[in-house]
Enzyme design. Structure first.
Site, PDB file in Angstrom:
ATOM      1  N   LYS A 283      59.661  17.303  31.458  1.00  0.00           N
ATOM      2  CA  LYS A 283      60.078  18.855  31.703  1.00  0.00           C
ATOM      3  C   LYS A 283      60.540  19.045  32.930  1.00  0.00           C
ATOM      4  O   LYS A 283      61.377  19.979  33.166  1.00  0.00           O
ATOM      5  CB  LYS A 283      58.528  19.762  31.365  1.00  0.00           C
ATOM      6  CG  LYS A 283      57.453  19.588  32.138  1.00  0.00           C
ATOM      7  CD  LYS A 283      57.312  20.149  33.386  1.00  0.00           C
ATOM      8  CE  LYS A 283      55.671  19.784  34.198  1.00  0.00           C
ATOM      9  NZ  LYS A 283      55.580  20.564  35.344  1.00  0.00           N
TER      10      LYS A 283
ATOM     11  N   ASN B 216      61.063  22.281  40.684  1.00  0.00           N
ATOM     12  CA  ASN B 216      62.216  21.710  40.189  1.00  0.00           C
ATOM     13  C   ASN B 216      63.453  22.380  39.800  1.00  0.00           C
ATOM     14  O   ASN B 216      64.469  22.163  40.050  1.00  0.00           O
ATOM     15  CB  ASN B 216      61.773  20.753  38.948  1.00  0.00           C
ATOM     16  CG  ASN B 216      60.612  19.524  39.262  1.00  0.00           C
ATOM     17  OD1 ASN B 216      61.206  18.739  39.981  1.00  0.00           O
ATOM     18  ND2 ASN B 216      59.385  19.874  39.126  1.00  0.00           N
TER      19      ASN B 216
END
Length: 335
Positions: free
Chosen positions: A191, A256
């Site tokens: 993810k 991220n």
């Protein structure tokens, strides 16, 4: 109950805070002297969570042996690339027959080992049935703020999974156990790669249509590689799959996604990393995921393009263009 937490980043601190909030005595391993003093004297992690007061039952130590030895449970939350070295250091004084809970995410560069494979390779067999893995949609700051949160606890031992589930579950923190270690790990690792892509899309100024497309096709990629490694496909519809993917791709606290956003805005990776306090696991995981997909013969278009952007200096605008130009596919199959 006495608990040792390896790793004093925001997530390790948040888990330690949760457990101390439940009344357990928690010792956090820190490398930084000023951070240790701040936690022990002021109950504040001045490096990672300076705006939050920690429970008095949470203390910090620089001595890894002190953190681990004689504890009733160990929580491991260092960056995945540091895990092998840490396990080799602690295994001589790691307590036996106590739960060991990993909250690290990633795929080791070079070896392409999942976190569970690192644990099972580095620790003797007598520890394996006590291993478990925690993953799910859970920003550290929101755990500390006592925002209702759910996560998955995966273990090959139902006894261990249920015990860890009971220890972690609290008024604002709910856990679901599963035997699918591989599925929970793959979802938790990959993810971060998709979140980089979602951040790039946002940085380029694309809308929510594009983000939804990346999440949808990203889940397809995560599921494909998970199935190839032996995961249960239903896991990817749970907290550690779709739940974590949505949060990491959409949430403003996602490191991220933030890296991807800044890349989309035109910054270089070197510029971004030079000012970061915490690790964005997706950067290293992208390399491992790309190599693993090549090894397994699995097409992972988003992962491939993120890899080219990070490691071959491909322009983010070209990444999006090439994803949209791919051959047309049928929906409903893992292709």
């Amino acid at each position: 109950m006495k608990i040792g937490v390896i790793g004093s980043g925001s997530f390790g601190t948040a888990l330690g805070s949760l457990l101390a909030d439940k009344g357990y005595e928690v010792t956090l391993w820190c490398r930084n002297d000023s951070q240790i003093e701040s936690i022990n004297r002021n109950h504040i992690n001045n490096k990672h969570l300076p705006d939050f007061t920690l429970p008095e039952k949470l203390t910090a130590s620089k001595d890894l042996r002190t953190v681990v030895q004689g504890k009733d449970m160990i929580v491991s939350s260092p960056p995945s690339h540091a895990l092998t070295e840490i396990l080799r250091e602690i295994k001589e004084y790691l307590p036996e027959k106590v739960p060991i809970v990993s909250a690290s995410k990633g795929i080791e560069n070079g070896t392409l080992r999942l976190v569970s494979e690192i644990f099972e390779s580095e620790l003797p067999g007598k520890y394996h049935s006590y291993l478990s893995y925690l993953s799910g949609p859970s920003f550290a700051k929101e755990i500390i703020q006592k925002v209702p949160t759910i996560v998955s606890i995966a273990s090959r031992s139902e006894t261990t999974a249920r015990k860890v589930q009971e220890i972690f579950s609290f008024l604002y923190f709910r856990t679901y156990w599963t035997p699918d270690v591989i599925g929970v790990e793959v979802g938790g690792s990959l993810k971060n790669v998709i979140a980089l892509a979602a951040g790039v899309s946002d940085g380029l100024g694309f809308g929510q249509n594009t983000r939804a497309a990346l999440i949808t096709r990203g889940l397809n990629e995560i599921t494909k590689i998970g199935l190839k490694l032996g995961a249960d496909p239903m896991t990817f519809l749970g907290p550690s799959g779709m739940g974590d993917l949505i949060l990491t791709c959409c949430g403003g606290q996602s490191r991220n996604r933030t890296v991807g956003f800044r890349l989309g805005k035109g910054e270089t990776l070197e510029q971004i990393l030079s000012g970061m306090n915490e690790v964005a696991e997706g950067i290293k995981t992208t390399q491992s995921a790309y190599e693993l997909s090549q090894k397994l013969g699995i097409e992972m278009a988003i992962t491939n393009e993120v890899y080219k952007m990070l490691y071959e200096d491909k322009n983010p605008k070209e990444v999006v263009k090439d994803l949209m130009k791919r051959d047309l596919k049928r929906e409903g199959v893992l292709v």
